[in-house]
Write a protein that holds these residues in place. Structure first.
Motif, PDB file in Angstrom:
ATOM      1  N   UNK A 191      21.746  13.306   8.122  1.00 55.45           N
ATOM      2  CA  UNK A 191      20.461  13.606   7.832  1.00 55.45           C
ATOM      3  C   UNK A 191      19.327  12.384   8.454  1.00 55.45           C
ATOM      4  N   UNK A 192      18.746  12.708   8.844  1.00 57.33           N
ATOM      5  CA  UNK A 192      17.450  11.896   9.737  1.00 57.33           C
ATOM      6  C   UNK A 192      16.396  12.484   9.137  1.00 57.33           C
ATOM      7  N   UNK A 193      15.839  11.398   8.365  1.00 55.35           N
ATOM      8  CA  UNK A 193      14.445  11.223   7.620  1.00 55.35           C
ATOM      9  C   UNK A 193      13.741  10.704   8.857  1.00 55.35           C
ATOM     10  N   UNK A 194      12.739  11.648   8.909  1.00 50.50           N
ATOM     11  CA  UNK A 194      12.025  12.006   9.880  1.00 50.50           C
ATOM     12  C   UNK A 194       9.929  11.887   8.680  1.00 50.50           C
ATOM     13  N   UNK A 195      10.680  12.135   7.610  1.00 53.22           N
ATOM     14  CA  UNK A 195       8.778  12.808   7.178  1.00 53.22           C
ATOM     15  C   UNK A 195       8.634  11.081   6.685  1.00 53.22           C
ATOM     16  N   UNK A 196       8.189  10.652   7.789  1.00 52.56           N
ATOM     17  CA  UNK A 196       7.557   9.485   7.545  1.00 52.56           C
ATOM     18  C   UNK A 196       5.886   9.282   6.743  1.00 52.56           C
ATOM     19  N   UNK A 230      27.595  18.234  11.284  1.00 53.70           N
ATOM     20  CA  UNK A 230      26.296  18.808  11.484  1.00 53.70           C
ATOM     21  C   UNK A 230      25.040  17.593  10.787  1.00 53.70           C
ATOM     22  N   UNK A 231      23.883  18.116  11.726  1.00 53.27           N
ATOM     23  CA  UNK A 231      22.608  17.184  11.023  1.00 53.27           C
ATOM     24  C   UNK A 231      21.528  17.681  11.319  1.00 53.27           C
ATOM     25  N   UNK A 232      21.004  17.412  10.685  1.00 49.10           N
ATOM     26  CA  UNK A 232      19.459  18.023  10.304  1.00 49.10           C
ATOM     27  C   UNK A 232      18.886  16.788   9.835  1.00 49.10           C
ATOM     28  N   UNK A 233      17.351  16.874  10.658  1.00 47.49           N
ATOM     29  CA  UNK A 233      15.985  16.052  11.511  1.00 47.49           C
ATOM     30  C   UNK A 233      14.924  16.585  10.679  1.00 47.49           C
ATOM     31  N   UNK A 234      14.615  16.081   9.338  1.00 47.50           N
ATOM     32  CA  UNK A 234      13.407  16.626   8.603  1.00 47.50           C
ATOM     33  C   UNK A 234      12.633  15.869   8.706  1.00 47.50           C
ATOM     34  N   UNK A 235      11.335  16.398   9.093  1.00 47.18           N
ATOM     35  CA  UNK A 235      10.452  15.727  10.286  1.00 47.18           C
ATOM     36  C   UNK A 235       9.197  16.392   9.373  1.00 47.18           C
ATOM     37  N   UNK A 236       7.840  15.367   9.413  1.00 50.17           N
ATOM     38  CA  UNK A 236       6.692  16.910   8.989  1.00 50.17           C
ATOM     39  C   UNK A 236       5.816  17.205  10.088  1.00 50.17           C
TER      40      UNK A 236
END
Lengths: 551, 122
Positions: A191-196, A230-236
């Motif tokens: 998981x890529x944390x892009x919830x900046x 599997x990867x997820x990018x969680x983004x704002x």
């Protein structure tokens, strides 16, 4: 292949876009068409160039001439002078001092002090072109990992590099990968944390806008290293441009088979999906993020179990920050030793910072770890505007600490900042001059945390409310000495008992301002006086306003 | 579909050529006089011909820039060819046809086209 004699790079990062770079780009295209240069000059949209304060920025190659604050109305002259007649347009050149016009990119102080690893392609390539990413060495690290290295070797390289989590906590990335690689289970996730969400931080946004493939490549390498498919990018949700560019990058990467089945002709399969958050500060906390990804209300989980053991959908998960992932490909390509050549022993590599507040050059920078705050503020950042004095810098966003002028020489790395009671955090650097009231600022931070507390655990839900209440009373002259004791007691409790870093960090800005600017608190409480005249319910300042601890 | 590091390297080399203009100024440089006088005398066509010829020959690493009037308006369009370690050669009254020959003969084969030279300087 068409041969263009000149490339005009227009910054299309969020900051320059807000200042009208899209209109500049359109006008450029029209104007080039009109003078018949459309076939000779290529206009390229790039990600953030870093010099946001001077935006919209335009760079003309092959000379590399940097133009600043370009408006659509400047375009006809720029095209006719520079591109048609070959003369530089003096009035739009970048200036560090009034009389000295800097001309090309390498001559600018702002860039000279920087070391760009994460931002290697930002403002240099067209983020919507996978070919330009490949031209700069893109996907070579993934190919190398898949065809020449075993997963355990990838993990070992990351461990040896000493890379630490750039989301703020600074956990060793290689170790995290190792835990996930050794965890039991067939299904694992990246998981890529892009919830900046940290106010004042916009680095992840600009990395994703400027070089989305770098993050995808890092995720794919992580997938190979730990055995995830599997990867997820969680983004704002607010990051519209980042989302758009990521979606485009994923499409391109699938088409060239850097994502999908049988990557580089091996057995490895990996795919990435973008998930958009709905805007809660707490969702940047990893377990709350998982809850949100799974379709539930964003509230943190109890740890342990840690994500590498039971993360997303209960499966072993590696969750890394955008900037962390953008560091992966260069490390695999150049080796851990090369990476350790930058930064400090305990914090190798570089750090991306977003410079905001009372500073001449607001923007995005990348510097080696261990650089001092003074070098950033007065060297790269160009100092405090208007001849004012430096009062404090908040490092790491709202949950970071506030450093006074005496600590300007503290090296910026995980361990040294922790010693000073602050944190490197997300990389936000909020600079304030001596016109700001410390109590007022701390009150605003307190209000922010009260608003963003998710309410799941009592110490945070009640604590953030009480802190805000006390800060309001101090700012309005209704507080007594006892309130400072109460603040300290609250801070102790929250640090120990809160469920997640939101509550644990909420008292940090309060405690650091209290530690370094005690006399300003005392003025508000004992003398019912605000030295800067900011708190309107209190008496006006004395004839000469206390200049705080300026330099 | 990229199936190996070799295939990736091929794509990279191709993509790099398209970006050569952004790598700073290359070793060989062609400068076209694009003042009002040059443009009136046909420098635009000369520029187009040079770019076309470079593209055909896949010479993406040659830098092409323009300059203003150098004062020799009578001899426009002027084209300078600057090669490393050699004096600058200035050609005068260049048209599209001559421009293509300058690329072929001087830029590629290192033979100065003597008949159109108006001057050399280092």
């Amino acid at each position: 292949m068409r041969f263009y004699r000149a490339h005009v790079l227009v910054c299309a990062g969020t900051n320059c876009s807000l200042k009208g770079s899209q209109a500049v780009r359109q006008r450029l295209l029209n104007e080039l068409e009109e003078v018949g240069l459309a076939d000779e000059v290529k206009v390229v949209e790039t990600g953030c160039f870093g010099l946001c304060e001077q935006g919209p920025t335009v760079v003309v190659y092959p000379e590399g001439v940097l133009y600043c604050r370009v408006t659509p109305d400047d375009v006809p002259e720029l095209v006719r002078e520079h591109l048609l007649k070959g003369r530089r347009l003096e009035r739009l050149l970048y200036r560090e001092e009034a009389e000295k016009a800097v001309q090309t990119v390498p001559q600018v102080d702002f860039f000279r002090g920087q070391q760009r690893i994460v931002l290697r392609n930002c403002g240099v390539i067209d983020p919507e072109s996978i070919e330009e990413y490949i031209a700069h060495g893109g996907y070579e690290a993934l190919g190398k990992a898949l065809t020449e290295m075993k997963p355990a070797e990838v993990v070992a390289e990351l461990k040896a590099s000493g890379l630490r989590g750039r989301g703020g906590a600074g956990f060793p990335t290689g170790l995290k990968w190792e835990f996930a690689a050794k965890a039991q289970g067939d299904v694992k996730y990246i998981v890529c944390n892009a919830d900046e969400g940290e106010p004042g931080t916009f680095k992840d946004r600009l990395i994703l806008e400027g070089d989305p493939h770098a993050v995808l490549e890092g995720m794919a390498i992580a997938g190979y290293a730990v055995g995830a498919r599997k990867g997820y990018i969680y983004i704002r949700g607010e990051y519209a441009l980042s989302i758009e560019r990521l979606e485009e990058a994923i499409k391109q990467a699938r088409k060239m088979n850097f994502l999908g089945d049988g990557v580089f002709g091996t057995e490895f399969a990996f795919d990435v999906e973008v998930r958009v958050g709905a805007g809660a500060y707490v969702c940047g906390e990893e377990t709350a993020l998982f809850e949100s990804l799974e379709g539930r209300r964003g509230e943190p989980r109890l740890k342990p179990p840690y994500p590498t053991e039971r993360g997303l959908f209960g499966k072993p998960t590696v969750i890394n920050n955008v900037e962390t992932l953008a560091n992966v490909a260069p490390i695999i390509l150049n080796g851990a030793e090369w990476y350790r050549g930058f930064g400090t022993e305990g914090s190798p590599g570089t750090k991306v910072f977003t410079l905001t507040g009372d500073i001449v050059s607001e923007g995005l920078i990348e510097v080696p770890m261990g650089i001092t705050l003074r070098e950033i503020v007065f060297g790269i950042g160009g100092g405090i505007p208007g001849g004012r004095a430096f009062k404090m810098a908040q490092t790491g966003g709202t949950s970071g600490g506030c450093l006074p002028a005496e600590l300007l020489d503290v090296p910026m790395d995980y361990d040294e900042l922790a010693k000073a009671g602050s944190a490197l955090g997300s990389g936000a650097l909020l600079i304030m001059d001596d016109t700001h009231c410390i109590v007022d600022i701390a009150r605003v931070f307190a209000r922010f945390f009260e608003h963003e507390s998710c309410g799941k655990c009592v110490p945070c839900r009640e604590g953030t409310m009480r802190i805000h209440d006390i800060m309001t009373r101090i700012a309005t002259g209704r507080a007594g000495e006892k309130d400072l004791d109460n603040l300290e007691a609250l801070a102790r409790t929250m640090t120990m008992a809160c469920l997640c870093p939101l509550g644990q960090a909420a008292p940090v800005p309060i405690m650091t301002t209290l530690k370094y600017f005690r006399e300003e608190y005392d003025a508000h409480i004992k003398e019912k006086r605000c030295p800067t005249g900011t708190c309107r319910d209190l008496a006006a300042p004395a004839a000469t306003p206390a200049a705080g601890k300026g330099v | 579909m990229v199936k190996s590091l070799e295939e990736l390297a091929k794509i990279r080399e191709q993509a790099k050529k398209a970006l050569a203009a952004r790598e700073g100024e290359a070793e060989t440089k062609i400068v076209v006089g694009m003042g009002t006088c040059g443009i009136a005398a046909g420098a635009r066509e000369v520029m187009a011909a040079i770019l076309d010829e470079l593209a055909k020959r896949d010479l993406g690493t040659v830098t092409v820039t323009q300059t203003g009037c150098v004062g020799l308006c009578d001899k426009e369009p002027l084209v300078d060819v600057i090669k490393p370690g050699q004096p600058k050669v200035t050609y005068g009254r260049v048209d599209a046809e001559r421009a293509r020959r300058i690329v072929a003969q001087h830029v590629v084969n290192d033979q100065v086209v003597g008949e159109w030279v108006v001057g050399t300087s280092s």
